[in-house]
Write a protein that holds these residues in place. Structure first.
Motif, mmCIF file in Angstrom:
data_model
loop_
_atom_site.group_PDB
_atom_site.id
_atom_site.type_symbol
_atom_site.label_atom_id
_atom_site.label_comp_id
_atom_site.label_asym_id
_atom_site.label_seq_id
_atom_site.Cartn_x
_atom_site.Cartn_y
_atom_site.Cartn_z
ATOM 1 N N THR A 197 -11.175 25.110 22.003
ATOM 2 C CA THR A 197 -9.700 25.660 22.750
ATOM 3 C C THR A 197 -8.661 25.493 20.856
ATOM 4 O O THR A 197 -9.045 24.839 20.095
ATOM 5 N N PHE A 198 -7.660 26.243 20.816
ATOM 6 C CA PHE A 198 -6.747 26.207 19.801
ATOM 7 C C PHE A 198 -5.285 25.648 19.986
ATOM 8 O O PHE A 198 -5.102 26.525 20.961
ATOM 9 N N SER A 199 -5.370 24.166 19.576
ATOM 10 C CA SER A 199 -3.569 24.054 20.090
ATOM 11 C C SER A 199 -2.838 24.024 19.014
ATOM 12 O O SER A 199 -3.640 23.980 17.648
ATOM 13 N N LEU A 200 -2.013 24.294 19.341
ATOM 14 C CA LEU A 200 -0.753 23.775 18.098
ATOM 15 C C LEU A 200 -0.926 22.610 17.257
ATOM 16 O O LEU A 200 -0.179 22.856 15.885
ATOM 17 N N SER A 201 -1.116 21.535 17.964
ATOM 18 C CA SER A 201 -1.943 19.956 16.716
ATOM 19 C C SER A 201 -2.763 20.663 16.132
ATOM 20 O O SER A 201 -2.573 19.428 15.056
ATOM 21 N N ARG A 202 -3.573 21.004 16.226
ATOM 22 C CA ARG A 202 -4.576 21.836 14.892
ATOM 23 C C ARG A 202 -3.243 21.916 13.565
ATOM 24 O O ARG A 202 -4.745 21.452 11.980
ATOM 25 N N ARG A 258 -5.775 33.615 13.789
ATOM 26 C CA ARG A 258 -5.318 32.372 14.208
ATOM 27 C C ARG A 258 -4.117 31.463 13.858
ATOM 28 O O ARG A 258 -3.582 30.142 13.948
ATOM 29 N N ARG A 259 -5.061 31.247 12.452
ATOM 30 C CA ARG A 259 -4.144 30.830 11.421
ATOM 31 C C ARG A 259 -2.252 31.024 11.371
ATOM 32 O O ARG A 259 -1.040 30.374 10.967
ATOM 33 N N ILE A 260 -2.464 32.936 11.452
ATOM 34 C CA ILE A 260 -1.624 33.683 11.425
ATOM 35 C C ILE A 260 -0.301 32.887 12.679
ATOM 36 O O ILE A 260 0.696 32.926 12.346
ATOM 37 N N VAL A 261 -0.916 32.861 13.600
ATOM 38 C CA VAL A 261 -0.126 32.852 14.899
ATOM 39 C C VAL A 261 0.675 31.688 15.121
ATOM 40 O O VAL A 261 1.410 31.318 15.344
ATOM 41 N N LEU A 262 -0.360 30.446 14.766
ATOM 42 C CA LEU A 262 -0.308 29.036 14.772
ATOM 43 C C LEU A 262 0.647 28.599 14.143
ATOM 44 O O LEU A 262 1.476 27.481 13.787
ATOM 45 N N PRO A 318 5.944 28.398 14.040
ATOM 46 C CA PRO A 318 6.508 27.942 13.049
ATOM 47 C C PRO A 318 8.526 28.854 12.706
ATOM 48 O O PRO A 318 9.211 28.205 12.648
ATOM 49 N N TYR A 319 7.884 30.224 13.406
ATOM 50 C CA TYR A 319 8.234 31.109 12.702
ATOM 51 C C TYR A 319 9.910 31.147 13.871
ATOM 52 O O TYR A 319 11.501 31.210 14.172
ATOM 53 N N LEU A 320 9.151 30.144 15.342
ATOM 54 C CA LEU A 320 9.813 30.774 16.500
ATOM 55 C C LEU A 320 10.555 30.002 16.626
ATOM 56 O O LEU A 320 11.917 29.479 17.285
ATOM 57 N N GLU A 369 7.140 18.900 29.264
ATOM 58 C CA GLU A 369 7.557 18.423 27.682
ATOM 59 C C GLU A 369 6.091 17.502 27.408
ATOM 60 O O GLU A 369 5.979 17.635 25.877
ATOM 61 N N ARG A 370 4.520 17.790 28.228
ATOM 62 C CA ARG A 370 3.784 16.680 28.035
ATOM 63 C C ARG A 370 2.399 18.528 26.796
ATOM 64 O O ARG A 370 1.893 17.940 25.893
ATOM 65 N N TYR A 371 2.391 19.337 27.515
ATOM 66 C CA TYR A 371 1.943 20.339 26.714
ATOM 67 C C TYR A 371 3.053 21.187 25.774
ATOM 68 O O TYR A 371 2.294 22.698 24.956
ATOM 69 N N ARG A 372 4.501 21.448 25.902
ATOM 70 C CA ARG A 372 4.941 22.625 24.467
ATOM 71 C C ARG A 372 4.382 22.220 22.939
ATOM 72 O O ARG A 372 5.068 23.195 22.044
ATOM 73 N N THR A 373 4.502 20.842 22.764
ATOM 74 C CA THR A 373 3.526 20.264 21.162
ATOM 75 C C THR A 373 1.828 21.209 21.180
ATOM 76 O O THR A 373 1.676 21.251 19.672
ATOM 77 N N GLU A 374 1.538 21.373 23.069
ATOM 78 C CA GLU A 374 0.069 21.805 22.471
ATOM 79 C C GLU A 374 -0.077 24.065 22.793
ATOM 80 O O GLU A 374 -1.480 24.323 21.822
ATOM 81 N N ASN A 375 0.590 24.580 23.641
ATOM 82 C CA ASN A 375 0.787 25.567 23.715
ATOM 83 C C ASN A 375 2.116 26.392 23.361
ATOM 84 O O ASN A 375 2.843 25.922 23.440
ATOM 85 N N MET A 376 2.142 27.883 22.994
ATOM 86 C CA MET A 376 3.094 28.136 22.960
ATOM 87 C C MET A 376 3.443 29.046 23.759
ATOM 88 O O MET A 376 5.041 29.245 23.979
#
Length: 605
Positions: free
Chosen positions: A139-144, A313-317, A322-324, A395-402
């Motif tokens: 999977t592709f998480s924001l934390s990566r 993936r790198r463009i989105v995450l 970061p733009y949002l 609060e738990r998942y907001r750092t992993e998922n958009m």
């Protein structure tokens, strides 16, 4: 959720070969003949009927391809682990063969096979086969894409890191234009100061932080731009089609500019309106097309040879998220108004794409880069859609998922029950067919509520990267409710004006309907049975006292809960109808079914 975990092999494996998925075209300056001519993006959507042309344009095609391309890159992948060769079974077999051979040579009978040892050998063999075919779900998480201190991953390609530094520079300018402390009703006027700083520094920022692959276009077009402009002055563009011939008198020829100037229009359009002090999905679309323009000009390393979507993936995450975050700080700092908001009946006040990309992060995994995006199902161990109503889970998942990151921002700025301030998202949370179904519905909703709505796309500019010209492969757009109810600018000229240009009375008479009037606020002029959708605001309880259903709003605004049949002959204004319902249909308390029919998401059936 752990980004990688073991998954047992499927019961039956399929060797289906999928055709390549469409991707946004990458322009190559060495193969373009004649050389590409950049144009200053200009407004082309002036009235409602122009939206129909937009839906058949090359720009609309490229917008759809780009969003689906980014969306597909975020779908989890099933990756086969490297095969591990186990010698246990082969060693055991060779030992037994040697023993049998020695026994035969000695004319002795073979020793009896131990049944327990045979069972152990069979189990060992199955385990080895399972180990060889075990698949890993990735999977592709924001934390990566962040380091341990909340910054950005330094292992990102140079093009991604440059764009991240660009966004940091943009965010830092907020400190140079602090919000005005004075009383205000709408957005803070200091946003205009911030936006002016952005406009003044945009050229320098783009030259410094745009990927090198884009700047080569600037060097190749800057010198001959003025000569081509003079040479072609007064002539028609080569890409103009017959369908545009009737609009030539109303459209000025677009000015030829460099690549940076064309990209700057989409870049500046991605940070809200300084005039209206608002931000909405149209500005979000502009920034996405800024990134799409960079893709077209070869601004990202490895994009031509990337088959699995790692660059996307790198463009989105690494860039869109970061733009949002910058946008959310702008909204909080300058209290920017929602642009073109549906109010409580909208999905979100300001954004849409995080719900598309975030739901894609949790869809059912695919085994091939060209496998279509799943339409239902979820990745194992994914949170439930209903978890968005639980602040602790958000609060738990907001750092992993958009998706959860956008929901978290809603909790930051809104108070009260979630179902009350976000009923559409609450309805979506009740979907039982997984995140794939939600992702499919979000894309359909984006097409209907963003790309097909005049208030949203009217400010989108068209140039050489996203062209207004008709796509030769486009079909006839479906005349939906939104298409039929678009405003017409020419009708506004019939309004009765007074004083300094402010209407003093409502226009009357044939052809005198104001172009900005809501469809349901017009006097009934259609014959009964004419196709027109009931407006969302025509609630049965919002009628004047003593008026029947549909009174004062026409047959199109009839009771949406009970079929409406106007009285009188053809052409008469309907004035009667069934009484408003005593109660509304409801379902199980605390579930998505316990909502009014008007709030039901189209795909939540």
């Amino acid at each position: 959720m752990d980004p990688t975990f073991e998954r047992p092999p499927p019961a039956a494996s399929s060797s289906t070969t999928y055709p390549p998925l469409p991707k946004l075209e990458i322009l190559n300056p060495s193969t373009l003949t004649p050389s590409h001519r950049f144009l200053r993006p200009a407004k082309r959507i002036h009235e409602g009927p122009d939206v129909s042309h937009f839906l058949t344009s090359k720009a609309y095609r490229d917008i759809g391809v780009w969003i689906l391309q980014l969306n597909h890159a975020l779908v989890p992948r099933m990756i086969k682990k490297p095969t591990t060769t186990s010698t246990t079974a082969s060693t055991s077999e060779s030992t037994k063969d040697e023993r049998r051979k020695e026994a035969n040579e000695a004319n002795e009978p073979s020793p009896p096979t131990d049944s327990l040892a045979a069972k152990l050998q069979l189990l060992r063999k199955k385990k080895d086969e399972q180990q060889q075919s075990t698949e890993k779900i990735k999977t592709f998480s924001l934390s990566r894409y962040r380091d341990g201190e909340g910054g950005y991953n330094q292992e990102e390609p140079e093009s991604i890191r440059k764009l991240q530094r660009l966004l940091k520079k943009v965010e830092a300018m907020i400190d140079e234009a602090p919000p005005d402390p004075g009383p205000r009703r709408f957005g803070n006027v200091s946003f205009r100061k911030w936006f002016k700083l952005l406009e003044q520094r945009a050229d320098g920022l783009l030259r410094e932080y745009l990927p090198g692959g884009v700047l080569r276009w600037e060097q190749g077009t800057a010198g001959g731009c003025s000569e081509k402009k003079e040479e072609e002055e007064g002539t028609e563009t080569d890409t103009e089609t017959e369908g545009d011939s009737d609009k030539k008198t109303n459209e000025q020829k677009q000015e030829m500019v460099g690549a940076l100037e064309e990209l700057k229009a989409y870049f500046l359009g991605g940070f809200g309106s300084a005039q209206r002090l608002d931000y909405g999905t149209g500005h979000e679309l502009s920034f996405l097309m800024f990134l799409g323009g960079l893709w077209k000009l070869g601004g990202f390393e490895g994009e031509e040879n990337d088959e699995d979507g790692e660059v996307e993936r790198r463009i989105v995450l690494g860039v869109v998220e970061p733009y949002l975050r910058v946008i959310r700080r702008l909204i909080l700092t300058y209290t920017l108004e929602p642009a073109g908001s549906h109010g409580v009946w909208g999905l979100d006040d300001h954004s849409f794409v995080p719900y598309i990309f975030g739901s894609a992060q949790y869809t059912r995994p695919i085994s091939s880069p060209n496998e279509p995006t799943p339409l239902e199902g979820s990745v194992p161990n994914a949170p439930k859609p209903s978890d968005i109503t639980k602040p602790a889970a958000v609060e738990r998942y907001r750092t992993e998922n958009m998706y959860f990151s956008a929901i978290g921002f809603i909790y930051d700025v809104k108070k009260g029950p979630f179902w009350e301030h976000s009923p559409i998202l609450f309805d979506v949370s009740g979907i039982k067919d997984g995140w794939g179904k939600i992702n499919k519905g979000m894309i359909k909703m984006y097409n209907a509520e963003v790309l097909s709505k005049f208030p949203v796309v009217q400010h989108f500019p068209f140039g050489s990267l996203f062209q207004w010209e008709r796509d030769p492969e486009a079909g006839v757009p479906v005349q939906s409710v939104h298409m039929q109810n678009q405003p017409v600018a020419s009708a506004a000229s019939a309004a009765v004006m007074g004083g300094v240009g402010i209407p003093t009375e409502r226009p009357s008479g044939p052809g005198a309907i104001a172009g900005t009037a809501a469809p349901w606020s017009q006097a009934p002029s259609q014959a009964p049975g004419a196709s027109m959708a009931p407006p969302m605001t025509a609630a049965p309880w919002a009628r004047p006292t003593g008026a029947g259903a549909g009174a004062g709003v026409g047959s199109s605004a009839a009771n949406r809960f009970t079929p409406f049949k106007p009285a009188g002959g053809p052409g008469g204004a309907p004035h009667t109808g069934p009484p408003p319902p005593e109660s509304f249909p409801s379902g199980t308390p605390g579930t998505a079914s316990n909502q009014f029919a008007v709030t039901k998401a189209p795909w939540a059936k």
